[in-house]
Write an enzyme that holds these catalytic residues in place. Structure first.
Site, PDB file in Angstrom:
ATOM      1  N   ASP A 131       1.554 -13.895  -8.666  1.00  0.00           N
ATOM      2  CA  ASP A 131       2.240 -12.621  -8.468  1.00  0.00           C
ATOM      3  C   ASP A 131       3.526 -12.694  -9.289  1.00  0.00           C
ATOM      4  O   ASP A 131       4.436 -13.456  -8.959  1.00  0.00           O
ATOM      5  CB  ASP A 131       2.549 -12.437  -6.975  1.00  0.00           C
ATOM      6  CG  ASP A 131       3.372 -11.177  -6.692  1.00  0.00           C
ATOM      7  OD1 ASP A 131       3.758 -10.472  -7.653  1.00  0.00           O
ATOM      8  OD2 ASP A 131       3.624 -10.898  -5.496  1.00  0.00           O
ATOM      9  N   LYS A 156       9.697  -2.835 -11.618  1.00  0.00           N
ATOM     10  CA  LYS A 156      10.862  -3.678 -11.904  1.00  0.00           C
ATOM     11  C   LYS A 156      11.033  -3.830 -13.417  1.00  0.00           C
ATOM     12  O   LYS A 156      11.954  -3.282 -13.995  1.00  0.00           O
ATOM     13  CB  LYS A 156      10.722  -5.026 -11.209  1.00  0.00           C
ATOM     14  CG  LYS A 156      10.624  -4.868  -9.686  1.00  0.00           C
ATOM     15  CD  LYS A 156       9.847  -5.963  -9.056  1.00  0.00           C
ATOM     16  CE  LYS A 156       9.402  -5.683  -7.651  1.00  0.00           C
ATOM     17  NZ  LYS A 156      10.385  -5.142  -6.734  1.00  0.00           N
ATOM     18  N   TRP A 197       7.398 -12.538  -0.108  1.00  0.00           N
ATOM     19  CA  TRP A 197       6.218 -11.938  -0.737  1.00  0.00           C
ATOM     20  C   TRP A 197       5.024 -12.870  -0.736  1.00  0.00           C
ATOM     21  O   TRP A 197       3.885 -12.429  -0.571  1.00  0.00           O
ATOM     22  CB  TRP A 197       6.545 -11.420  -2.146  1.00  0.00           C
ATOM     23  CG  TRP A 197       7.476 -10.250  -2.039  1.00  0.00           C
ATOM     24  CD1 TRP A 197       8.786 -10.187  -2.397  1.00  0.00           C
ATOM     25  CD2 TRP A 197       7.179  -8.959  -1.452  1.00  0.00           C
ATOM     26  NE1 TRP A 197       9.327  -8.954  -2.080  1.00  0.00           N
ATOM     27  CE2 TRP A 197       8.367  -8.192  -1.507  1.00  0.00           C
ATOM     28  CE3 TRP A 197       6.042  -8.386  -0.886  1.00  0.00           C
ATOM     29  CZ2 TRP A 197       8.438  -6.883  -1.021  1.00  0.00           C
ATOM     30  CZ3 TRP A 197       6.105  -7.084  -0.396  1.00  0.00           C
ATOM     31  CH2 TRP A 197       7.292  -6.351  -0.471  1.00  0.00           C
TER      32      TRP A 197
HETATM   33  N1  PMP Z   1       5.338  -9.055  -4.773  1.00  0.00           N
HETATM   34  C1  PMP Z   1       6.627  -9.135  -5.154  1.00  0.00           C
HETATM   35  C2  PMP Z   1       7.124 -10.406  -5.768  1.00  0.00           C
HETATM   36  C3  PMP Z   1       7.468  -8.030  -4.979  1.00  0.00           C
HETATM   37  O1  PMP Z   1       8.760  -8.109  -5.352  1.00  0.00           O
HETATM   38  C4  PMP Z   1       6.967  -6.846  -4.413  1.00  0.00           C
HETATM   39  C5  PMP Z   1       7.806  -5.603  -4.245  1.00  0.00           C
HETATM   40  N2  PMP Z   1       9.138  -5.730  -4.196  1.00  0.00           N
HETATM   41  C6  PMP Z   1       5.623  -6.826  -4.012  1.00  0.00           C
HETATM   42  C7  PMP Z   1       4.843  -7.938  -4.222  1.00  0.00           C
HETATM   43  C8  PMP Z   1       5.030  -5.593  -3.392  1.00  0.00           C
HETATM   44  O2  PMP Z   1       4.901  -4.641  -4.379  1.00  0.00           O
HETATM   45  P1  PMP Z   1       4.438  -3.145  -4.133  1.00  0.00           P
HETATM   46  O3  PMP Z   1       5.531  -2.466  -3.404  1.00  0.00           O
HETATM   47  O4  PMP Z   1       4.229  -2.643  -5.523  1.00  0.00           O
HETATM   48  O5  PMP Z   1       3.158  -3.187  -3.339  1.00  0.00           O
END
Ligand code: PMP
Length: 360
Positions: free
Chosen positions: A172, A196, A102
């Site tokens: 994040d 989550k 991520w």
């Molecule tokens: N950052 C992290 C740490 C994540 O776990 C996720 C999704 N699993 C995201 C960003 C992306 O999130 P989204 O699908 O809500 O765009």
């Protein structure tokens, strides 16, 4: 009705009590004769729901008036772009720590808007730990330092908050927000997709210091401008009303559990039980440095990887769902967010012991 044990990484398990309350209120919210989904977002009733959700979150995290709390759309992925376009400023440069899937995504997106300086990367080491403070090459000219507090796929969680001097700190926290108490004052911007630890998919939380707002890059669409959302109290346009309402029910549920300290105690217990089961013999293994093992996402491998599909199939028959690791890393992953009960973790641990007995 039987609810199974859900170890999904997201959209993830929600507290049963929250779903029951939503169910009870589904057709007729508090005697108003309509569902929350059918309310105008400008109605007194809905504005009351939205305001209470924000206040409950502020209470849980002790968020001061120096910060705006925004409920946005577009997921955490939109924040990968919104952060640079709002915060990079004229210098168009920012620092990022790369600890996994991520943060890599966040870096790729930020590069579309300016120079990205990598303060540290653990890619060469297979994203198996978080760099320590002394391993960070900080750049005092950067508009901000961005990091991912918990890498959802690799199961790597920071065990400290980076000190950045005068450089704003952006995090994040999609997969570990609300899992434990947090000193929000150490951060300039925090964002998290809801699906989550907050609520259902479709809503994204941003907590941002008001003093950072109002300096977006030229020509920015208003939907990407934090300040426009702050002024409109996240009602620049029709917000995801039902997801916001459900998030508010989760915040009330967290308060009723005793708040984030109480959640942290349970979360640490759950994680400790699971890692103990993984470490007990050589049958299972986790590759993350001990001090960075995530208390939310627990990836592990079987010594004999050919048994992994059997493991997930048998687990599913034992009502243990969504244990397959992310396609990019394989293996098994158990996500044990706030709403995953200790009982669910106990069931997984005994299934693991039983599986090992039969196949080890
Ligand atoms: N950052 C992290 C740490 C994540 O776990 C996720 C999704 N699993 C995201 C960003 C992306 O999130 P989204 O699908 O809500 O765009």
């Amino acid at each position: 009705m039987s609810r199974k044990h859900n170890f999904s990484a997201g959209p993830a398990a929600l507290p049963t009590a929250v779903l029951e309350l939503a169910q009870a209120e589904m057709l007729d919210w508090q005697g108003k004769g309509l569902s929350v989904m059918e309310m105008s977002h400008r109605s007194d009733e809905y504005v009351g729901i939205a305001t209470a959700a924000e206040q409950d979150l502020r209470d849980l995290l002790s968020i001061s008036d120096d910060y705006a709390v925004l409920f946005l759309q577009g997921g955490a992925t939109s924040q990968f772009a919104m952060v640079p376009v709002n915060l990079m400023g004229a210098a168009r440069s920012a620092s990022y720590i790369n600890t996994g899937h991520w943060s890599t995504k966040a870096i790729e997106e930020a590069r579309r808007f300016g120079d990205v300086h990598i303060a540290a990367s653990t890619e060469q080491q297979g994203f198996s730990f978080a760099p320590s403070q002394s391993q960070l090459a900080l750049n005092s000219d950067a508009a901000y330092l961005h990091y991912t507090t918990n890498e959802t796929i690799e199961g790597v969680q920071f065990d400290y908050i980076p000190a950045t001097g005068n450089v704003p700190l952006v995090a994040d926290m999609s997969s570990d927000i609300l899992s434990a108490p947090l000193d929000v004052d150490r951060f300039d911007l925090i964002y998290a997709g809801a699906q989550k630890n907050i609520g259902p998919a479709g809503i994204t939380l941003v907590i941002v210091k008001k003093s950072l707002l109002g300096n977006p890059i030229a020509g920015m669409p208003s939907m990407y401008d934090y300040q426009a959302h702050a002024i409109a109290e996240s009602m620049n346009n029709t917000p995801p009303t039902y997801a916001w309402y459900l998030s508010g029910l989760v915040f009330k549920w967290l308060k009723a559990q005793g708040g984030l300290e109480a959640m942290a105690a349970v979360n640490h217990r759950k994680a400790a039980k699971l890692y103990a089961a993984i470490d007990a013999t050589g049958f299972y293994s986790n590759r993350v440095a001990l001090n960075n093992r995530s208390i939310m996402n627990v990836p592990f491998y079987l010594a004999d990887q050919s048994l992994e599909s059997k493991f997930t199939a048998e687990a599913e028959r034992a009502d243990l769902l969504n244990l397959k690791g992310h396609r990019s890393v394989g293996g098994i992953r158990a996500s044990i967010y706030n709403a995953v009960t200790e009982e669910s973790v106990d069931c997984l641990v005994s299934f693991m012991a039983d599986f090992e007995k039969r196949w080890g």
